[in-house]
Motif scaffolding. Structure first.
Motif, PDB file in Angstrom:
ATOM      1  N   THR A  24       2.613  -3.766   6.644  1.00 23.24           N
ATOM      2  CA  THR A  24       1.332  -4.463   6.510  1.00 23.24           C
ATOM      3  C   THR A  24       0.157  -3.713   7.135  1.00 23.24           C
ATOM      4  OG1 THR A  24       2.163  -5.886   8.284  1.00 23.24           O
ATOM      5  CG2 THR A  24       2.119  -6.815   6.080  1.00 23.24           C
ATOM      6  N   ASP A  44      -1.422  -8.488  -0.059  1.00 21.56           N
ATOM      7  CA  ASP A  44      -2.550  -9.423  -0.142  1.00 21.56           C
ATOM      8  C   ASP A  44      -3.742  -8.849  -0.913  1.00 21.56           C
ATOM      9  OD1 ASP A  44      -3.452  -7.664   1.752  1.00 21.56           O
ATOM     10  OD2 ASP A  44      -3.847  -9.168   3.297  1.00 21.56           O
ATOM     11  N   GLU A  45      -3.767  -7.518  -1.116  1.00 22.48           N
ATOM     12  CA  GLU A  45      -4.830  -6.962  -1.947  1.00 22.48           C
ATOM     13  C   GLU A  45      -4.454  -7.192  -3.421  1.00 22.48           C
ATOM     14  OE1 GLU A  45      -6.825  -3.196  -0.733  1.00 22.48           O
ATOM     15  OE2 GLU A  45      -5.073  -2.995   0.554  1.00 22.48           O
ATOM     16  N   GLY A 101       2.645   2.751   2.387  1.00 22.70           N
ATOM     17  CA  GLY A 101       3.923   2.588   3.072  1.00 22.70           C
ATOM     18  C   GLY A 101       4.895   1.755   2.252  1.00 22.70           C
ATOM     19  N   SER A 107       0.868  -1.180   0.000  1.00 23.63           N
ATOM     20  CA  SER A 107       0.000   0.000   0.000  1.00 23.63           C
ATOM     21  C   SER A 107       0.904   1.229   0.000  1.00 23.63           C
ATOM     22  CB  SER A 107      -0.933  -0.066   1.210  1.00 23.63           C
ATOM     23  OG  SER A 107      -1.761   1.064   1.292  1.00 23.63           O
ATOM     24  N   LYS A 161     -14.634   9.645   1.867  1.00 20.61           N
ATOM     25  CA  LYS A 161     -14.977  11.024   1.507  1.00 20.61           C
ATOM     26  C   LYS A 161     -15.381  11.096   0.036  1.00 20.61           C
ATOM     27  CE  LYS A 161     -11.119  12.532   4.504  1.00 20.61           C
ATOM     28  NZ  LYS A 161     -10.291  11.315   4.536  1.00 20.61           N
ATOM     29  N   ASP A 190       1.369   2.804   9.251  1.00 19.66           N
ATOM     30  CA  ASP A 190       0.471   2.620  10.399  1.00 19.66           C
ATOM     31  C   ASP A 190       0.943   1.559  11.386  1.00 19.66           C
ATOM     32  OD1 ASP A 190      -1.270   4.424   9.287  1.00 19.66           O
ATOM     33  OD2 ASP A 190      -2.915   3.010   8.978  1.00 19.66           O
ATOM     34  N   TRP A 230      -1.963   9.814   7.441  1.00 23.32           N
ATOM     35  CA  TRP A 230      -1.578   9.635   6.049  1.00 23.32           C
ATOM     36  C   TRP A 230      -0.154  10.110   5.772  1.00 23.32           C
ATOM     37  CZ3 TRP A 230      -0.525  12.762   1.794  1.00 23.32           C
ATOM     38  CH2 TRP A 230      -0.771  12.201   0.524  1.00 23.32           C
ATOM     39  N   ARG A 233     -12.011   0.131   4.797  1.00 23.18           N
ATOM     40  CA  ARG A 233     -10.548   0.164   4.761  1.00 23.18           C
ATOM     41  C   ARG A 233     -10.066  -0.002   3.319  1.00 23.18           C
ATOM     42  NH1 ARG A 233      -6.458   1.632   8.431  1.00 23.18           N
ATOM     43  NH2 ARG A 233      -4.596   1.348   7.190  1.00 23.18           N
ATOM     44  N   ARG A 286      -6.139   5.737   0.367  1.00 22.38           N
ATOM     45  CA  ARG A 286      -7.317   5.368   1.148  1.00 22.38           C
ATOM     46  C   ARG A 286      -8.208   6.521   1.603  1.00 22.38           C
ATOM     47  NH1 ARG A 286      -6.649   0.016   1.818  1.00 22.38           N
ATOM     48  NH2 ARG A 286      -4.480  -0.618   1.968  1.00 22.38           N
ATOM     49  N   VAL A 327       1.852 -12.485   2.887  1.00 16.86           N
ATOM     50  CA  VAL A 327       2.988 -13.092   3.571  1.00 16.86           C
ATOM     51  C   VAL A 327       2.381 -13.804   4.776  1.00 16.86           C
ATOM     52  CG1 VAL A 327       5.131 -12.663   4.827  1.00 16.86           C
ATOM     53  CG2 VAL A 327       4.526 -11.218   2.880  1.00 16.86           C
ATOM     54  N   PHE A 334      -2.497  15.766  10.209  1.00 13.42           N
ATOM     55  CA  PHE A 334      -3.706  14.998   9.943  1.00 13.42           C
ATOM     56  C   PHE A 334      -4.778  15.926   9.412  1.00 13.42           C
ATOM     57  CE2 PHE A 334      -7.795  13.276  11.212  1.00 13.42           C
ATOM     58  CZ  PHE A 334      -7.692  11.991  10.741  1.00 13.42           C
ATOM     59  N   TRP A 335      -5.630  15.416   8.508  1.00 12.45           N
ATOM     60  CA  TRP A 335      -6.775  16.218   8.123  1.00 12.45           C
ATOM     61  C   TRP A 335      -8.001  15.325   8.060  1.00 12.45           C
ATOM     62  CZ3 TRP A 335      -4.384  13.451   4.525  1.00 12.45           C
ATOM     63  CH2 TRP A 335      -5.160  12.893   3.531  1.00 12.45           C
TER      64      TRP A 335
HETATM   65  C1  LIG Z   1     -11.263   5.190   5.088  1.00 11.48           C
HETATM   66  C2  LIG Z   1      -9.966   5.829   5.526  1.00 11.48           C
HETATM   67  C3  LIG Z   1      -9.857   7.219   5.542  1.00 11.48           C
HETATM   68  C4  LIG Z   1      -8.687   7.833   5.949  1.00 11.48           C
HETATM   69  N1  LIG Z   1      -8.636   9.202   5.967  1.00 11.48           N
HETATM   70  C5  LIG Z   1      -7.522   9.822   6.413  1.00 11.48           C
HETATM   71  C6  LIG Z   1      -7.471  11.245   6.480  1.00 11.48           C
HETATM   72  O1  LIG Z   1      -8.422  11.954   6.137  1.00 11.48           O
HETATM   73  N2  LIG Z   1      -6.332  11.819   6.932  1.00 11.48           N
HETATM   74  C7  LIG Z   1      -5.260  11.082   7.335  1.00 11.48           C
HETATM   75  O2  LIG Z   1      -4.243  11.662   7.757  1.00 11.48           O
HETATM   76  N3  LIG Z   1      -5.272   9.727   7.281  1.00 11.48           N
HETATM   77  C8  LIG Z   1      -6.387   9.077   6.839  1.00 11.48           C
HETATM   78  N4  LIG Z   1      -6.416   7.696   6.787  1.00 11.48           N
HETATM   79  C9  LIG Z   1      -5.237   6.926   7.243  1.00 11.48           C
HETATM   80  C10 LIG Z   1      -4.267   6.594   6.119  1.00 11.48           C
HETATM   81  O3  LIG Z   1      -4.939   6.203   4.970  1.00 11.48           O
HETATM   82  C11 LIG Z   1      -3.336   5.491   6.608  1.00 11.48           C
HETATM   83  O4  LIG Z   1      -2.559   6.055   7.622  1.00 11.48           O
HETATM   84  C12 LIG Z   1      -2.448   4.928   5.498  1.00 11.48           C
HETATM   85  O5  LIG Z   1      -3.217   4.292   4.519  1.00 11.48           O
HETATM   86  C13 LIG Z   1      -1.467   3.918   6.065  1.00 11.48           C
HETATM   87  O6  LIG Z   1      -0.738   3.296   5.030  1.00 11.48           O
HETATM   88  P1  LIG Z   1       0.073   1.954   5.300  1.00 11.48           P
HETATM   89  O7  LIG Z   1       0.715   1.618   4.009  1.00 11.48           O
HETATM   90  O8  LIG Z   1       0.885   2.070   6.505  1.00 11.48           O
HETATM   91  O9  LIG Z   1      -1.036   0.869   5.683  1.00 11.48           O
HETATM   92  P2  LIG Z   1      -2.194   0.250   4.798  1.00 11.48           P
HETATM   93  O10 LIG Z   1      -2.694   1.244   3.836  1.00 11.48           O
HETATM   94  O11 LIG Z   1      -3.139  -0.394   5.751  1.00 11.48           O
HETATM   95  O12 LIG Z   1      -1.459  -0.877   3.955  1.00 11.48           O
HETATM   96  C14 LIG Z   1      -1.110  -2.142   4.402  1.00 11.48           C
HETATM   97  C15 LIG Z   1      -1.223  -3.104   3.257  1.00 11.48           C
HETATM   98  O13 LIG Z   1      -0.683  -4.361   3.620  1.00 11.48           O
HETATM   99  C16 LIG Z   1      -1.574  -5.389   3.262  1.00 11.48           C
HETATM  100  N5  LIG Z   1      -1.318  -6.556   4.128  1.00 11.48           N
HETATM  101  C17 LIG Z   1      -1.745  -6.761   5.391  1.00 11.48           C
HETATM  102  N6  LIG Z   1      -1.292  -7.935   5.863  1.00 11.48           N
HETATM  103  C18 LIG Z   1      -0.554  -8.484   4.878  1.00 11.48           C
HETATM  104  C19 LIG Z   1       0.188  -9.698   4.757  1.00 11.48           C
HETATM  105  N7  LIG Z   1       0.289 -10.572   5.763  1.00 11.48           N
HETATM  106  N8  LIG Z   1       0.824  -9.927   3.594  1.00 11.48           N
HETATM  107  C20 LIG Z   1       0.752  -9.036   2.562  1.00 11.48           C
HETATM  108  N9  LIG Z   1       0.069  -7.892   2.624  1.00 11.48           N
HETATM  109  C21 LIG Z   1      -0.567  -7.608   3.766  1.00 11.48           C
HETATM  110  C22 LIG Z   1      -2.911  -4.765   3.433  1.00 11.48           C
HETATM  111  O14 LIG Z   1      -3.915  -5.471   2.741  1.00 11.48           O
HETATM  112  C23 LIG Z   1      -2.669  -3.385   2.850  1.00 11.48           C
HETATM  113  O15 LIG Z   1      -2.772  -3.387   1.462  1.00 11.48           O
HETATM  114  C24 LIG Z   1      -7.581   7.045   6.368  1.00 11.48           C
HETATM  115  C25 LIG Z   1      -7.684   5.647   6.351  1.00 11.48           C
HETATM  116  C26 LIG Z   1      -8.850   5.037   5.934  1.00 11.48           C
HETATM  117  C27 LIG Z   1      -8.935   3.539   5.932  1.00 11.48           C
END
Ligand SMILES: Cc1cc2nc3c(=O)[nH]c(=O)nc-3n(C[C@H](O)[C@H](O)[C@H](O)COP(=O)(O)OP(=O)(O)OC[C@H]3O[C@@H](n4cnc5c(N)ncnc54)[C@H](O)[C@@H]3O)c2cc1C
Ligand code: SF4
Lengths: 396, 62
Positions: A106, A35-36, A13, A11, A48, A274, A293, A126, A43, A79, A327-328
């Motif tokens: 993840t 896994d997606e 990160g 995703s 919104k 996250d 985000w 999500r 996201r 994984v 954050f917003w």
């Molecule tokens: C609906 C929504 C609205 C949001 N709005 C805001 C906002 O307005 N402002 C703000 O600051 N933040 C917002 N956020 C938060 C922000 O989107 C997250 O902080 C950000 O997406 C985190 O990214 P990430 O890559 O760390 O995690 P994620 O986006 O959760 O990515 C993790 C990825 O790893 C995958 N995964 C999990 N386990 C495994 C495994 N075992 N093997 C392989 N893949 C795996 C997951 O499926 C996913 O694709 C929002 C989040 C959501 C869900």
């Protein structure tokens, strides 16, 4: 031999980590496992803009910069385990991948309410698929019950209301977004939602969902029964760290990292986004996860440098990781912005400009020092407050 | 380098302004204004601005 870095989680990160590894000069192999079934997408619009109109991967996909053109994406497969001592991960299809370096990206998944009742008609938000499924049910006149009054609950309530649904929010707190905003601003936010027709039933939780095949309502902790055609559970999230079990790590809340974003005591393994629980010397050095985000981008920058240094491919980061949380949230036509750490200053909250029911800037103080700012509207003031918070000394 | 902001998508977050104030500004009306052909020396800042735009509204060409 070429070195290989595996990124678990494809995703934001994971993508930012791949970009930063290349930017920092890594020329070996990068394999990103997700896994997606999709390439990384954005996201925040899922609760919104996209939820209000149409949810497509095309509109939400992150642009892939040329530097990540040769990343191998293994999508639609999780994984399932990692052996950090042997430097290998195992995928859901049985593949074993050896790796020199590992990036944990993840993220989180929504927490589900452990209450009895039918599953159909209950939603979380999500993923793209989650938002698409919810979008299909949001029509004028349907009864939507949102459980949870955090930012996702509030945003979904606002979007559903805008689409003409009738919306009730049930939550245990005494005000929406109580934790980050404090009681005063939380109450003001509640009034804004109420003016637009949202009903709040606060200080309550859900005891059971009603209905046979599909949800038709809910019974609350005070015994009240509500009709609902659609339920949205926005009750927090759980870290996706099960695949790291068996390695002796602290996985009590995300994965514990040191101030360089290295997974505690594991050179060559870093975490981003996250899922990373890291100390922030800007405040008190207590390790916390930050679900903002801005964090995938900030952590990836720092973690990539740490990882390459651990692999003997560069110098370690110049200083500790000390990001300014940003954050917003968008609800109706309201733009809420937060900088710094309001929760650390919740005992001394002051209105700095404007008033709580209009455009406003609220300051959160610790020992008389400004530690966080929340703005509703007042966009042109954001830069000034952000700069002031950035100037505050970072204790080493 | 050419910068294009999809103004139908942009919600005037101003996050881009923090990364590349030489290129992006929020005007008195709270709307985004930007320099469409910034100097090459600003590339890193513009790339960062494109990364941090919450709506991913910024494209860079060339
Ligand atoms: C609906 C929504 C609205 C949001 N709005 C805001 C906002 O307005 N402002 C703000 O600051 N933040 C917002 N956020 C938060 C922000 O989107 C997250 O902080 C950000 O997406 C985190 O990214 P990430 O890559 O760390 O995690 P994620 O986006 O959760 O990515 C993790 C990825 O790893 C995958 N995964 C999990 N386990 C495994 C495994 N075992 N093997 C392989 N893949 C795996 C997951 O499926 C996913 O694709 C929002 C989040 C959501 C869900
Ligand atoms: S960050 Fe994106 S949405 Fe915000 S003003 Fe800049 S281009 Fe527009």
């Amino acid at each position: 031999m070429t070195q290989r870095i595996v990124i678990a989680g494809a995703s934001m990160g994971g993508l930012r980590a791949a970009e930063r590894l290349r930017a920092a000069g890594f020329t070996g192999e990068i394999v990103a496992v997700g896994d997606e079934p999709h390439l990384p997408y954005n996201r925040p619009p899922l609760s919104k803009e996209a939820l209000a109109s149409e949810v497509t991967h095309e509109a939400l996909a992150f642009r892939l910069r040329p530097v990540v053109a040769d990343v191998a994406w293994r999508l639609g497969v999780p994984v399932v385990s990692a052996d950090l001592a042997a430097r290998a991960v195992r995928l859901g299809d049985g593949t074993e991948l050896a790796c020199d370096g590992l990036v944990v990206a993840t993220g989180m998944r929504p927490r589900r309410l452990p209450v009895p009742g039918p599953a159909a008609g209950r939603h979380v938000v999500r993923t793209l698929e989650d938002a698409r499924a919810l979008r299909a049910e949001l029509r004028p006149g349907v009864n939507v019950l949102v459980i949870g009054a955090g930012f996702i609950g509030c945003e979904v309530a606002a979007t559903a209301r805008t689409l003409g649904a009738s919306v009730t929010v049930v939550a245990p707190e005494d005000a929406p977004m109580r934790r980050p905003l404090g009681a005063g601003l939380g109450a003001a936010l509640r009034r804004r939602h109420e003016e637009r027709g949202v009903t709040f039933l606060l200080g309550r939780t859900v005891r059971a969902f009603l209905g046979e095949e599909r949800v038709t309502g809910a019974e609350l902790s005070d015994g009240a029964r509500l009709d609902a055609d659609v339920v949205v559970e926005a009750v927090g999230s759980v870290a996706n760290t099960e695949w790291l079990e068996g390695n002796g790590l602290d996985l009590s809340d995300g994965v514990l990292c040191d101030e360089a974003l290295r997974v505690e005591g594991r050179p060559g393994v870093v975490a981003v986004g996250d899922v990373a629980r890291f100390p922030n010397p800007r405040y008190d050095g207590v390790p916390r996860r930050v679900e903002h985000w801005s964090i995938p981008t900030d952590t990836a920058k720092h973690a990539a440098v740490t990882l390459l240094a651990d692999l003997g491919l560069g110098d370690p980061p110049a200083g500790p990781f000390a990001p300014l949380p940003t954050f917003w949230s968008d609800q109706y036509d309201l733009r809420l912005q937060s900088f710094g750490a309001p929760v650390l200053g919740e005992d001394d909250i002051r209105v700095l400009e404007g008033d709580l029911d209009g455009e406003v800037v609220v300051g959160y103080h610790r020992d008389g020092e400004l530690v966080g700012v929340v703005l509703i509207g007042m966009a042109s003031a954001a830069g000034r407050y952000r700069a002031a918070l950035n100037r505050a000394p970072v204790a080493a | 380098m050419k910068v294009i902001v999809d103004m139908d998508v942009c919600k005037d977050h101003g996050q881009c302004v923090f990364s590349a104030p030489e290129v992006f500004q929020i005007n008195e009306n709270g709307r985004l204004v930007y320099e469409a052909e910034p100097d090459e020396s600003l590339r890193d800042a513009v790339e960062e601005a494109a990364d941090v735009c919450p709506l991913q509204a910024i494209t860079i060409e060339g």
